[in-house]
Design an enzyme around this catalytic site. Structure first.
Site, mmCIF file in Angstrom:
data_model
loop_
_atom_site.group_PDB
_atom_site.id
_atom_site.type_symbol
_atom_site.label_atom_id
_atom_site.label_comp_id
_atom_site.label_asym_id
_atom_site.label_seq_id
_atom_site.Cartn_x
_atom_site.Cartn_y
_atom_site.Cartn_z
ATOM 1 N N LYS A 315 0.835 -1.221 0.000
ATOM 2 C CA LYS A 315 0.000 0.000 0.000
ATOM 3 C C LYS A 315 0.865 1.265 0.000
ATOM 4 O O LYS A 315 0.796 2.108 0.891
ATOM 5 C CB LYS A 315 -0.976 0.027 1.192
ATOM 6 C CG LYS A 315 -2.011 -1.083 1.167
ATOM 7 C CD LYS A 315 -3.135 -0.840 2.144
ATOM 8 C CE LYS A 315 -4.100 -1.995 2.254
ATOM 9 N NZ LYS A 315 -3.558 -3.177 2.959
ATOM 10 N N ASP A 318 3.065 7.462 -0.940
ATOM 11 C CA ASP A 318 3.869 8.677 -0.776
ATOM 12 C C ASP A 318 4.143 9.280 -2.155
ATOM 13 O O ASP A 318 3.673 8.762 -3.174
ATOM 14 C CB ASP A 318 5.175 8.325 -0.041
ATOM 15 C CG ASP A 318 5.637 9.472 0.840
ATOM 16 O OD1 ASP A 318 5.534 10.644 0.402
ATOM 17 O OD2 ASP A 318 6.112 9.201 1.961
HETATM 18 O O1 S5P Z 1 -9.463 -2.621 2.467
HETATM 19 C C1 S5P Z 1 -8.631 -3.486 2.747
HETATM 20 C C2 S5P Z 1 -7.503 -3.684 1.954
HETATM 21 C C3 S5P Z 1 -6.651 -4.736 2.268
HETATM 22 S S1 S5P Z 1 -5.378 -5.089 1.165
HETATM 23 N N1 S5P Z 1 -8.847 -4.337 3.785
HETATM 24 C C4 S5P Z 1 -7.999 -5.339 4.102
HETATM 25 O O2 S5P Z 1 -8.297 -6.062 5.048
HETATM 26 N N2 S5P Z 1 -6.862 -5.529 3.379
HETATM 27 C C5 S5P Z 1 -5.864 -6.565 3.726
HETATM 28 O O3 S5P Z 1 -6.482 -7.843 3.562
HETATM 29 C C6 S5P Z 1 -5.393 -6.501 5.167
HETATM 30 O O4 S5P Z 1 -4.225 -5.732 5.278
HETATM 31 C C7 S5P Z 1 -5.158 -7.956 5.497
HETATM 32 O O5 S5P Z 1 -3.851 -8.327 5.108
HETATM 33 C C8 S5P Z 1 -6.126 -8.726 4.646
HETATM 34 C C9 S5P Z 1 -7.404 -9.113 5.343
HETATM 35 O O6 S5P Z 1 -7.139 -9.941 6.414
HETATM 36 P P1 S5P Z 1 -8.285 -10.703 7.253
HETATM 37 O O7 S5P Z 1 -7.510 -11.453 8.279
HETATM 38 O O8 S5P Z 1 -9.171 -9.669 7.865
HETATM 39 O O9 S5P Z 1 -8.984 -11.580 6.269
#
Ligand code: S5P
Length: 479
Positions: A315, A318
């Site tokens: 992500k 910057d």
């Molecule tokens: O909006 C977002 C974007 C991302 S990339 N919400 C998220 O949860 N993520 C990522 O997806 C977050 O950083 C994590 O690595 C994963 C979701 O993890 P979970 O354990 O909640 O399924």
């Protein structure tokens, strides 16, 4: 409007046939209103009322049709109801000619010169009605009139009239909006934004959409139906997009596992176990205690062995010059091993340009974070729309979005949705979960990203398989 008609409008709203939000049309345009009558087959009384109303609006001197024909597919059950109630024989127009037997486009018995009434649920451009008219004309059936439940007032009526067909509609979009506003279902602001959308998006202004192309891949509102992953792989020129869609098609999976674990060995272990069920493995490399370039080497070997894309969820957010260093340098040298990274669009296009300077030559790709799964996210509305535009302007490097719903009809862009588990819910830090089916079928995403739903489960393999099965079945349903 008479009160029984107003009640009907309210009923449509209540059962979700009319929705307000942000929906993507085939042209890539966003619409703030979506009218979808497919669900009314679950309400027999409503079907019956709708079909009575539709026939009633025909002037008495026009009720002498010898055939009726519904425009496939949503209008078919309504046409069937009218046929039964009015005792008028029906014709069924196929969307595609059968590839066996008689190759007929129209089923049912007819005579040359039969007068046929067309039934349709919603008219936008009028292209689907005209397509049905064309098929009927080629078999010698005459058409002079069409009935629709809703005229979206985007120029479809004028288009149909030009072809010599009179359109009769039960409701116009402005009437629907008026009723819902008077009954406090929507705000005056919503009404004016929809009205503005309608006036700015008249069929004559919509460059990309022409008669006849609408309904091959869209429904009557123009909402995109999915193309297969295989087809999309063929359409993509970016090697990472091609690899990802090909892998999704070959392994039959649209599941991305997020290996949010803090030791390298735990990560290898989970990848070995779940990789048959995933198209990509997503890492957060900065949480790994014992990261070294050995980890990167091992990850690349696993990716080749098990055929998955490596996605580092960095992500970047910057200015261009900083993200360039973050991508190429430091301890991680992300661009050396991650096929795919992601970036927030918040800094503006410079973030993509910076990453591109490093990634393009190595055939790397990027996703833009257009929406987030977390409660209270600011990535909504215009921010999301601008993100979609920014991605399109950099399609040599940006191959899709992290998002919660479908954002574009361009099949080259992949939609990945995080915040998914087998059951909807949330964690105690604002993460919100959808089910695979809602993410893929209802929100129109392409793939799901799952972390704890797999890696924290006592049986990660069974869980990955289940999530894969549900997400892939949802994708197949959208085809
Ligand atoms: O909006 C977002 C974007 C991302 S990339 N919400 C998220 O949860 N993520 C990522 O997806 C977050 O950083 C994590 O690595 C994963 C979701 O993890 P979970 O354990 O909640 O399924």
């Amino acid at each position: 409007m008479e009160s029984h008609l107003q009640d009907l409008v309210e009923k449509f709203f209540k059962i979700g046939c009319v929705k307000f939000g942000c929906f993507t049309l085939q042209s890539g345009m966003q619409t703030p209103i979506y009218f979808d009558l497919r669900g009314i087959v679950s309400y027999p009384q409503l079907m019956s009322d709708v079909s009575d109303l539709m026939f009633e609006i025909l002037p008495e001197n026009k009720k002498n049709f010898s055939r009726i024909c519904g425009v496939p597919y949503t209008a078919l059950p309504i046409a069937t109801c009218i046929s039964l109630k009015q005792n008028i024989p029906m014709l069924v127009k196929r969307k595609e000619a059968k590839d066996y037997g008689t190759k007929k486009m129209v089923e049912g018995i007819f005579n040359e010169g039969d007068k046929c009434l067309i039934i349709e649920d919603v008219v936008t451009s009028g292209s689907s009605i005209l397509e049905t008219v064309e098929s009927l004309k080629t078999i010698g059936v005459e058409i002079t009139d069409a009935i629709v439940l809703l005229n979206r007032e985007q120029g479809g009526e004028e288009n149909i009239t030009k072809h010599g067909i009179t359109l009769h509609s039960v409701f116009t979009m402005s009437q629907i909006l008026e009723v819902l506003r008077d009954r406090n279902k929507i705000s005056a602001g919503t009404v004016s934004s929809v009205m503005q959308f309608l006036s700015e998006n008249q069929v004559s202004n919509i460059a990309k959409k022409t008669d006849g192309d609408q309904d091959k891949s869209t429904d009557s509102n123009g909402i995109v139906k999915a193309l297969s992953f295989q087809k999309r792989a063929e359409l993509c020129t970016h090697p990472v997009a091609k690899k990802l869609f090909t892998c999704m098609a070959e392994k039959k999976t649209n599941l991305v596992v997020s290996v949010d674990l803090t030791s390298a060995s735990e990560i290898y272990d989970i990848i070995e176990k779940v990789s048959p069920f995933v198209c990509a493995v997503k890492t957060h490399v900065d949480i790994i205690k014992d990261f070294s370039q050995d980890f990167a080497t091992k990850l690349k070997q696993l990716s080749e062995k098990h055929n998955f894309v490596i996605f580092e969820d960095r992500k970047f957010s910057d200015i261009g010059s900083t993200v360039k260093n973050q991508y190429a340098e430091g301890v991680y040298h992300i661009c050396e091993w991650a096929h795919l990274v992601n970036a927030h669009p918040i800094p503006g296009p410079g973030v993509i340009e910076g990453l591109k300077e490093v990634g393009l030559a190595k055939n790397r790709a990027c996703l833009l974070v257009a929406e987030m799964s977390s409660a209270g996210t600011l990535a909504t509305g215009d921010y999301t729309k601008e993100t979609v535009k920014m991605a399109k302007e950099h399609e040599d490097f940006v191959i899709g979005y992290i998002c919660q719903k479908n954002l574009t009809s361009d099949p080259k862009f992949i939609h990945m949705t995080p915040g998914v588990q087998l059951h909807a819910g949330q964690d105690n830090l604002g993460q919100q979960y959808l089910t695979p089916r809602v993410a893929i079928c209802e929100h129109g995403s392409d793939s799901i990203i799952v972390g704890r739903g797999i890696i924290r489960n006592a049986d990660p393999v069974a869980q990955a398989k289940r999530l894969r099965d549900e997400a892939y079945a949802a994708y197949q349903e959208r085809l």
